[in-house]
Design an enzyme around this catalytic site. Structure first.
Site, PDB file in Angstrom:
ATOM      1  N   PRO A 199       0.894  -1.352  -0.080  1.00  0.00           N
ATOM      2  CA  PRO A 199      -0.020   0.004  -0.126  1.00  0.00           C
ATOM      3  C   PRO A 199       1.023   1.212   0.140  1.00  0.00           C
ATOM      4  O   PRO A 199       0.221   2.308  -0.222  1.00  0.00           O
ATOM      5  CB  PRO A 199      -0.791  -0.112   1.247  1.00  0.00           C
ATOM      6  CG  PRO A 199      -0.871  -1.731   1.759  1.00  0.00           C
ATOM      7  CD  PRO A 199       0.570  -2.017   1.166  1.00  0.00           C
ATOM      8  N   GLU A 251       0.356  -8.839   8.385  1.00  0.00           N
ATOM      9  CA  GLU A 251       0.579  -7.440   8.539  1.00  0.00           C
ATOM     10  C   GLU A 251       1.522  -6.769   7.392  1.00  0.00           C
ATOM     11  O   GLU A 251       1.895  -5.432   7.576  1.00  0.00           O
ATOM     12  CB  GLU A 251       1.091  -6.916   9.996  1.00  0.00           C
ATOM     13  CG  GLU A 251      -0.213  -7.020  11.027  1.00  0.00           C
ATOM     14  CD  GLU A 251      -1.507  -6.227  10.497  1.00  0.00           C
ATOM     15  OE1 GLU A 251      -1.053  -4.888  10.311  1.00  0.00           O
ATOM     16  OE2 GLU A 251      -2.376  -6.573  10.558  1.00  0.00           O
ATOM     17  N   ARG A 294      -2.372  -7.511 -21.039  1.00  0.00           N
ATOM     18  CA  ARG A 294      -3.292  -6.904 -22.046  1.00  0.00           C
ATOM     19  C   ARG A 294      -2.573  -6.083 -23.296  1.00  0.00           C
ATOM     20  O   ARG A 294      -3.217  -5.885 -24.217  1.00  0.00           O
ATOM     21  CB  ARG A 294      -4.683  -6.269 -21.538  1.00  0.00           C
ATOM     22  CG  ARG A 294      -4.452  -4.831 -21.004  1.00  0.00           C
ATOM     23  CD  ARG A 294      -5.856  -4.609 -20.202  1.00  0.00           C
ATOM     24  NE  ARG A 294      -6.728  -4.277 -21.284  1.00  0.00           N
ATOM     25  CZ  ARG A 294      -7.084  -2.919 -21.973  1.00  0.00           C
ATOM     26  NH1 ARG A 294      -6.178  -2.241 -21.644  1.00  0.00           N
ATOM     27  NH2 ARG A 294      -7.921  -2.921 -22.645  1.00  0.00           N
ATOM     28  N   ASP A 350      -8.214   3.279 -25.277  1.00  0.00           N
ATOM     29  CA  ASP A 350      -8.931   3.202 -23.820  1.00  0.00           C
ATOM     30  C   ASP A 350      -8.546   4.529 -23.145  1.00  0.00           C
ATOM     31  O   ASP A 350      -7.706   5.168 -23.569  1.00  0.00           O
ATOM     32  CB  ASP A 350      -8.182   2.028 -23.234  1.00  0.00           C
ATOM     33  CG  ASP A 350      -8.896   0.640 -23.669  1.00  0.00           C
ATOM     34  OD1 ASP A 350      -9.878   0.617 -23.961  1.00  0.00           O
ATOM     35  OD2 ASP A 350      -8.106  -0.428 -23.668  1.00  0.00           O
TER      36      ASP A 350
HETATM   37  N1  SAM Z   1       0.004  -3.512   7.451  1.00  0.00           N
HETATM   38  C1  SAM Z   1       0.119  -2.918   6.140  1.00  0.00           C
HETATM   39  C2  SAM Z   1      -0.112  -1.527   6.118  1.00  0.00           C
HETATM   40  O1  SAM Z   1      -0.750  -0.844   6.735  1.00  0.00           O
HETATM   41  O2  SAM Z   1       0.451  -1.073   4.967  1.00  0.00           O
HETATM   42  C3  SAM Z   1      -0.782  -3.727   5.443  1.00  0.00           C
HETATM   43  C4  SAM Z   1      -0.588  -5.046   5.009  1.00  0.00           C
HETATM   44  S1  SAM Z   1      -1.889  -5.757   3.934  1.00  0.00           S
HETATM   45  C5  SAM Z   1      -3.195  -6.241   5.242  1.00  0.00           C
HETATM   46  C6  SAM Z   1      -1.064  -7.386   3.481  1.00  0.00           C
HETATM   47  C7  SAM Z   1      -0.368  -7.399   2.242  1.00  0.00           C
HETATM   48  O3  SAM Z   1      -1.419  -7.169   1.306  1.00  0.00           O
HETATM   49  C8  SAM Z   1       0.495  -6.228   2.122  1.00  0.00           C
HETATM   50  O4  SAM Z   1       1.811  -6.710   2.515  1.00  0.00           O
HETATM   51  C9  SAM Z   1       0.710  -6.131   0.452  1.00  0.00           C
HETATM   52  O5  SAM Z   1       1.352  -7.092  -0.262  1.00  0.00           O
HETATM   53  C10 SAM Z   1      -0.886  -6.400   0.077  1.00  0.00           C
HETATM   54  N2  SAM Z   1      -1.640  -5.328   0.014  1.00  0.00           N
HETATM   55  C11 SAM Z   1      -2.667  -4.888   0.596  1.00  0.00           C
HETATM   56  N3  SAM Z   1      -3.389  -3.439   0.115  1.00  0.00           N
HETATM   57  C12 SAM Z   1      -2.442  -3.183  -1.180  1.00  0.00           C
HETATM   58  C13 SAM Z   1      -2.528  -2.320  -2.069  1.00  0.00           C
HETATM   59  N4  SAM Z   1      -3.518  -1.276  -2.034  1.00  0.00           N
HETATM   60  N5  SAM Z   1      -1.795  -2.340  -3.104  1.00  0.00           N
HETATM   61  C14 SAM Z   1      -0.738  -3.457  -2.936  1.00  0.00           C
HETATM   62  N6  SAM Z   1      -0.612  -4.315  -2.234  1.00  0.00           N
HETATM   63  C15 SAM Z   1      -1.301  -4.321  -1.062  1.00  0.00           C
END
Ligand code: SAM
Length: 243
Positions: free
Chosen positions: A86, A113, A150, A164
């Site tokens: 994220p 996490e 794609r 697109d």
């Molecule tokens: N504790 C982290 C934080 O607050 O940023 C979130 C962890 S999330 C529950 C678990 C995993 O989901 C992350 O390590 C990532 O690989 C993936 N993930 C979750 N949201 C994402 C997003 N918006 N973009 C990319 N990967 C995401």
């Protein structure tokens, strides 16, 4: 192109990589995939890949050793390693087009996490699919795969994705198919006229209208002609007088 995915849930990729445009791209050799489960390098009898966070707190964190053991040989083979996170760079059409030029991509999926900070030492780039938190990196990785595959040459006709949304910086305008009239709503007559010049001009105007109405933030970054700018001025007046 070669795409390897590091995930503790490889089964989540089964169907999406076999279906529709991605499945066909695999079938015709445009892209090949590899799935790598860090549990193969898991710790101890239970092949554990996670542990409690130092300092306390809720949830588990992915340990560095299993992930790095999965990533290292792929990196040594010259791959560009992307962590889904994220906190990463936001995925856009531009980023997907740039990733599509990379011959060998590795997508690393976090869970719990997230990953131990030291995993980032073997990561080239971090990508987020938006300001939202999912349970794992698998669906974000599939979003990246779909957006990239794609646009690989031969996956779909270039003409199709070049028009697109975002390709030229604008949203795409409205589209219609049969029937000509449905529930009192008619297809705009210009689309039935057979006049390609008029159709192109109408499409451009409607793309500008939609972008101005819904995503005015895109206008500054779009490649606009003088005629587009005049159209935008007309549309701004039109939209203003409608409001
Ligand atoms: N504790 C982290 C934080 O607050 O940023 C979130 C962890 S999330 C529950 C678990 C995993 O989901 C992350 O390590 C990532 O690989 C993936 N993930 C979750 N949201 C994402 C997003 N918006 N973009 C990319 N990967 C995401």
């Amino acid at each position: 192109m070669r795409i390897d995915v590091v995930t503790i849930f490889p089964e989540l990729f089964d169907l999406p990589l076999r279906t529709s445009i991605i499945g066909r791209a695999v079938g015709s050799g445009i892209v090949t995939f590899g799935l790598h489960d860090p549990r193969e390098h898991g710790i101890g009898r239970h092949r554990s890949v996670d542990d409690y966070p130092y300092g306390g707190g809720a949830g588990m964190v992915m340990r560095p050793e299993p992930l790095i053991a999965s990533i290292a040989p792929l990196r040594a083979a010259g791959a560009h390693v992307v962590l889904l996170d994220p906190a990463g760079e936001r995925l856009t059409d531009g980023l997907a087009r740039s990733l599509a030029t990379v011959p060998h991509l590795v997508l690393v999926c976090g869970r719990y996490e997230g990953v131990d900070e030291r995993v980032r030492s073997v990561i080239d780039r971090e990508v987020s699919i938006g300001d939202v938190v999912l349970t794992g990196g698998e669906l974000p990785a599939l979003v990246v795969i779909d957006a990239v595959v794609r646009i690989l040459p031969g996956a779909i006709t270039a003409e199709s994705h070049e028009h697109d949304s975002f390709a030229d910086g604008l949203l795409e305008g409205p589209q219609y198919t049969r029937p000509e009239s449905f529930a009192g709503m008619d297809v705009p007559p210009v689309l039935l006229s057979g006049n390609h010049g008029e159709v192109d001009r109408w499409r451009r105007r409607e793309a500008l209208r939609r972008t101005l109405e819904r995503r005015p933030d895109l206008i500054d970054g779009a490649a606009l002609t003088d005629a587009d700018r005049r159209t935008l001025e007309e549309l701004a007046t039109e939209i203003g007088s409608d409001a």
